[in-house]
Every structure is written in C-alpha cells, then in structure tokens.
Scaffold this active site. Structure first.
Site, mmCIF file in Angstrom:
data_model
loop_
_atom_site.group_PDB
_atom_site.id
_atom_site.type_symbol
_atom_site.label_atom_id
_atom_site.label_comp_id
_atom_site.label_asym_id
_atom_site.label_seq_id
_atom_site.Cartn_x
_atom_site.Cartn_y
_atom_site.Cartn_z
ATOM 1 C CG PHE A 268 35.900 -1.819 46.894
ATOM 2 C CD1 PHE A 268 35.154 -0.721 46.493
ATOM 3 C CD2 PHE A 268 35.512 -2.491 48.046
ATOM 4 C CE1 PHE A 268 34.051 -0.302 47.226
ATOM 5 C CE2 PHE A 268 34.418 -2.082 48.785
ATOM 6 C CZ PHE A 268 33.677 -0.978 48.365
ATOM 7 C CE LYS B 178 23.252 3.433 53.135
ATOM 8 N NZ LYS B 178 22.760 2.965 54.439
ATOM 9 N NE ARG C 162 17.863 -2.039 58.461
ATOM 10 C CZ ARG C 162 18.645 -1.014 58.757
ATOM 11 N NH1 ARG C 162 18.195 -0.041 59.526
ATOM 12 N NH2 ARG C 162 19.867 -0.951 58.294
ATOM 13 C CB ALA D 193 20.836 1.117 62.911
ATOM 14 C CG PHE E 153 24.560 2.376 60.939
ATOM 15 C CD1 PHE E 153 24.880 2.883 59.683
ATOM 16 C CD2 PHE E 153 23.459 2.922 61.588
ATOM 17 C CE1 PHE E 153 24.125 3.901 59.096
ATOM 18 C CE2 PHE E 153 22.706 3.943 61.006
ATOM 19 C CZ PHE E 153 23.041 4.432 59.762
ATOM 20 C CD1 TRP F 168 28.714 -4.725 43.605
ATOM 21 C CD2 TRP F 168 30.492 -5.042 42.288
ATOM 22 N NE1 TRP F 168 28.699 -3.736 42.645
ATOM 23 C CE2 TRP F 168 29.785 -3.913 41.823
ATOM 24 C CE3 TRP F 168 31.655 -5.440 41.607
ATOM 25 C CZ2 TRP F 168 30.196 -3.171 40.715
ATOM 26 C CZ3 TRP F 168 32.062 -4.702 40.505
ATOM 27 C CH2 TRP F 168 31.345 -3.583 40.076
ATOM 28 C CB THR G 267 26.386 -5.858 48.407
ATOM 29 O OG1 THR G 267 25.877 -4.568 48.085
ATOM 30 C CG2 THR G 267 26.786 -6.565 47.131
ATOM 31 C CE LYS H 288 25.855 -3.092 58.006
ATOM 32 N NZ LYS H 288 24.422 -2.772 57.851
#
Length: 587
Positions: free
Chosen positions: A410, A113, A102, A294, A322, A439, A81, A79
C-alpha cells in the site's frame, strides 16, 4: 498492455473504463480455443462449450497455483487483485498464464465490499459486467433453487388434500414431507435482512400450508456449490438428484429426485455449467465461474474451469475464498478431491494493514476512515501480528505444498515493514516472501512475485490431505480444529451430537467436512485476532448435510447466510450517466 498507466493510479472504475478491451474471440484463439467452442455474449465475454474439454485434455497440464491469504480485515487484503496481478506477472516474464476466479455476488457489490474484479492495473474487464449480471449464471442458480422450493411446497399442499388413490392416478407416491423439517429455503442474490426469517402460506387455504421459512443469499445455495464441484453435466444431474430437501414424518431424507424436480433444476443450470471467458487488463484469459461462499460452502471457483485452464496455459492461477484456514483448506480437502488436481504452489497474500490489526491495532470498519496507526510505521504492532501469518504458513506446510508470501503493498507502507514481514515469513518456512506492486504497475509490478512462484512450483513436493475420508465425522472435525484452527479440543452441542449420529447412520459419514465458521479469525470467535488463545475449545453447535455437493458442514458460531445492508450501502454511490450509458461509482 490494454491501458496506459497513470501515476498515481485513478479509481479502479476509471482504469477499467479506459482499457482497450480485445474481442473475446481473439483472446480465445490466443489460448487455443477455436471459434466453434465459444458462445459469445457480445464481443467482450463468452462461454466455453463443455465439449472443449475433449480437445483440451489431449494437451499437457500446466502448473497449478492457489492464491490464499492471512486472516483478512473486513476490507479484504487484495487477494483477487494479487491473483490477477500474478497472472499478468507470469505473462510479463514470457509465460502463458490464465486465472480462474469466482463471480461475485451482487449482494456485497451493492452492500459494503464493492466489486471483486481486482483493482488498479490488475483487474478483469469489463469490470462492470464482471460485477453485475455477467452471463446470468447467478440468476440461473436463483431460479433453479426457487423452483425446488416451489415444488416442495406444492407437494406438501397437494398431499394434504388428496388420497393415496388419487395420487396414484397421477403416477405419484405419497412422500409425507414433514412441514417442520423442511431444509430447503429460498434464495435471492441481494443483501436483504428482512427476508432472513419469513412465514410462507399466509392468506387463503389455496395459498399453501402456513410454515416458517426464510431466504439465503444465492451464493450460499447448495446448487452453487454443486455447480462449482460438478465435473460434467451428468455429474451435476446426479448431484442435484441427491440433494436432501426435507425429512419425511419418520425422519428419513427426501431428495430432489423424490420430489421429481431434479431434472428441471438441471435444465435451468445447463448453460451456467459452462465457464465464462473474460480477460485481464493485460489481455490474459480469465475464467470466471461460480461463486460459492467460503464461510458456509467451499469458496472456490469451478472444477470445470480448472480442468480447462490447466490445459490452456503454462500456469493456472486460481483463488480460494478468505484465509488459508477457510477457502484454502476446503480447496484441498473438497475441490482437489473432486477434480483430481493438486497444487504445485500456494501464494499467501499479506498486508501491513492486516498484520497491524492482528498485532492489536484498532478495529477496521468498512465505510469508516482508517485509524492513523495503519498509515504510519509501527514495527511493534506489525511484529506481533506476524504470528497470524506464521500460523497460515504452517497450515500450508502441513499439506506438503511450498508457499510464497506475497506482500501486497500500500502507498502508506514503510519499506522497513516489508522487510520485517519477509524475515518473519522466511523464518517460518516460506519458500520466499516478495513485495508485489501489481495494483500500481500491473504485470511489471508482479514480476518478482511471478519469478518466486515459478521457482516454488518447480520445487519437489508431496501433497497430502490432513484426514482420510474413512475416518469418523468427529475425527475429521477434530483434525481441522487442532491442526488448522489451533484449538486444544472440540465441544459438541447435544444437537450436533444427535446430527452426527443421524448422518452417520444414513451413510453420510465418509463425506469431507466443510466447516462453517467466521472468516475474521483463525478460531470460531471473530473477536479473537492474530492467533487464538492456547487451550481453547472449538464449539460445534450444529451440523448440516449437503448431500448433493458432497459434504457435511458443521456450524461453529452464528454464520450469516443472508447478509444485511449497512446504514450507507455502496449502492448509494452507484449511478449511470444517462447521456453516455457509462456506469459511475462502482468500485
């Protein structure tokens, strides 16, 4: 572009460290910020002075885009990215764009993470500074929060020792805080399960009263939520003063103002209220500010950053934590109400991997190899999992905002799978569903997504809230449960029933709702993937008050406010080259 693309792309850290980073004063000038409105922290980042708003608000507003997602896997679905890639994509098409996101907590960065600066060729740089100390805002929140905790414990200690007459000589009135009704814990910006539940005051008599307490992670602090929602310094000071830190022995709220600590806490946060200015890999401005969780708070970057960013560019792209059921819903009902700003479009990030998981694929676990099913074509699983995406599209539609699905690709995806997602999204009412390769290709790879977002944001729409603030606490909870979480009804524990009455009697019943629930399911149960079973009951086990931030937060299940470290934390792979000072292993 600030970096030469390589195919296949190397690690995120290698890409970020190969970038040619422009002086932050040059980025500021490109967006109309004069040098005297920026406080530089070195040459590559800075803080924007609050008085810059006076000049910025004379400029026209750009389009306002919120990026959200389907229900994610524990690995995340790109998200951030996508937020950065979309910003780069809009610039690639010739528009002035800026993103507002954020600042990540160092707990997850060193836990499982990793960092949150984006990935590949859609990152914020310098990514090491973004993910670590930045300009010290999280440390300021930690210090201010713990000052409040220290002041509260000191007051309990001294009131136990001195008479009313002695307190009056000091200019103090007895508050009678109830040691068994202290609501203000301590915070630390690290994952540390050993601190979740502690005893304070152990030792000698002078060490303070013995009582049970604990630590939360810094980004779960109400002060972090306040920092994100404050419109200016005066607003922040008033919000901090309203924070309820304890109840007295008659059950009445005692605020930070009552304890005399609100002013000092504000002083520690005055610099943290200024948004941080950084840049993307392709030299667009990035406002990096605040980091509320969140699932326990509202999960969005700051109101001040958005108020600045909307006047600095043609497009402001921000991100909600999220899925659409969590951060986006809170973005609409809490942040938009505070800022007075409403979005022109929503981008919903979806991946083949996450949709296959929702379709019945095996568990996705950080640190473990992905099951081969996620790397091979499986249209049956994918089609089943699209029900989760459809539920999120329908949620966005209830707010009256057009939604574009961003299919974050991906290398292991099959093109046929992307086509299935697109068809399902369009049939569900999405304005468009677009493959995005940001990406791998940065802004060029997000050009189609950017074009779809431009079109959607120019579509006539009518933003609306799902509930009015004057409706009762229960009605607001039930609207969220049925309209967003897919429940048939709400069940309240006796504790929740009592708290709802108490807070309503205190006059807090017209605050918005900030539901504390799992991010891994549309429901309260993290094991219920895809869409929850029809007819289920949504449980509210407790309800708490954030009077300063300005919301009530019901608890649906066990919500962790101090994460723990796994068996093999991410920090084990992080080190530094002592000859060059180059950080290695951060991702």
């Amino acid at each position: 572009m600030a970096v030469t693309r390589i195919s296949p792309p190397p690690s995120d850290l290698d890409i970020a460290q190969s970038a040619s980073i422009q002086p932050i004063l040059q980025i500021a000038a490109k967006y109309g910020l004069p040098e005297n409105q920026l406080i530089s922290y070195g040459t590559e980042k800075g803080k924007i002075r609050l008085d810059a708003l006076k000049d910025l608000e004379k400029k026209p507003s750009g389009k306002y885009i919120d990026v959200t997602a389907i229900t994610p896997t524990p690995l995340g679905e790109g998200k951030t990215t996508t937020t950065i890639g979309l910003t780069e994509g809009l610039a690639y098409l010739g528009h002035k764009a800026i993103c507002a996101i954020r600042q990540p907590s160092m707990g997850p960065t060193f836990g499982i993470k990793g960092g949150a600066a984006g990935g590949g060729y859609s990152q914020i740089v310098p990514m090491e500074e973004f993910n670590l100390h930045l300009t010290g805002d999280l440390h300021a929140v930690t210090a201010a929060h713990n000052l409040g905790a220290a002041g509260l414990d000191a007051r309990i200690y001294h009131e136990s020792r001195w008479s009313d007459a002695f307190l009056a000589k000091q200019g103090l009135t007895r508050l009678n805080p109830n040691p068994y009704a202290i609501l203000w814990r301590r915070v630390l910006d690290m994952n540390d399960r050993a601190l979740r539940n502690i005893m304070v005051g152990m030792g000698e008599l002078g060490d303070g009263p013995l009582r049970q307490s604990g630590f939360d992670i810094t980004v779960a602090s109400e002060l972090m939520a306040i920092l994100a929602l404050s419109r200016d310094l005066k607003d922040m000071r008033e919000r901090i003063g309203r924070m309820v830190m304890s109840l007295d022995k008659k059950g009445q709220p005692l605020t930070a103002e009552d304890f005399g600590v609100a002013g000092a806490m504000t002083v520690l946060l005055k610099d943290a209220l200024m948004p941080n200015l950084m840049q993307t890999m392709e030299e667009q401005a990035a406002l990096v500010h605040t980091g509320p969780f969140a699932n326990i708070a509202h999960g969005n970057s700051s109101v001040i950053a958005d108020r600045m960013g909307i006047r600095m560019a043609d497009y402001l792209v921000t991100e909600s934590g999220f899925g659409a059921d969590v951060g986006m819903e809170k973005f609409f009902h809490i942040k938009c109400r505070t800022s007075g700003m409403t979005p022109d479009a929503v981008v919903l990030v979806a991946t083949v991997r996450a949709l296959k998981m929702h379709g019945g694929g095996p568990a996705v676990t950080p640190g473990k190899e992905l099951d081969p099913i996620y790397k091979e074509k499986n249209t049956e699983l994918l089609k089943k999992g699209c029900a989760n995406m459809i539920a999120h599209i329908q949620t966005v539609a209830k707010f009256g905002v057009p939604v574009v699905v961003a299919i974050n690709v991906f290398p292991t995806d099959d093109p046929e799978e992307w086509q299935i997602i697109r068809e399902e999204a369009l049939a569900a009412g999405a304005a468009d569903a677009v493959i995005s390769r940001h990406w791998e290709l940065g802004g060029e790879g997000a050009a189609d997504l950017a074009a779809a977002v431009i079109k959607a944001s120019n579509t006539p729409s009518e933003f609306r809230y799902l509930y009015d603030l004057k409706t009762s606490v229960k009605e607001k909870i039930e609207i969220l449960a049925t309209e967003v979480y897919g429940a048939a009804k709400v069940e309240y524990s006796s504790v929740a029933e009592k708290k709802i009455k108490t807070y309503s009697d205190m006059g807090y019943d017209e605050l918005p709702i900030c539901m504390a629930k799992t991010q891994y399911s549309l429901s309260h149960n993290p094991l219920w993937k895809n869409v929850p079973p029809k007819g289920y009951s949504f449980p509210v086990e407790d309800i708490r008050l954030s009077a300063g931030a300005g919301f009530l937060y019901p608890l649906a299940g066990n919500i962790m406010t101090m994460p723990g470290l796994g068996c093999k934390p991410a920090f084990m792979g992080i080190d530094i080259d002592t000859d060059t000072g180059r950080i290695i292993g951060l991702f």
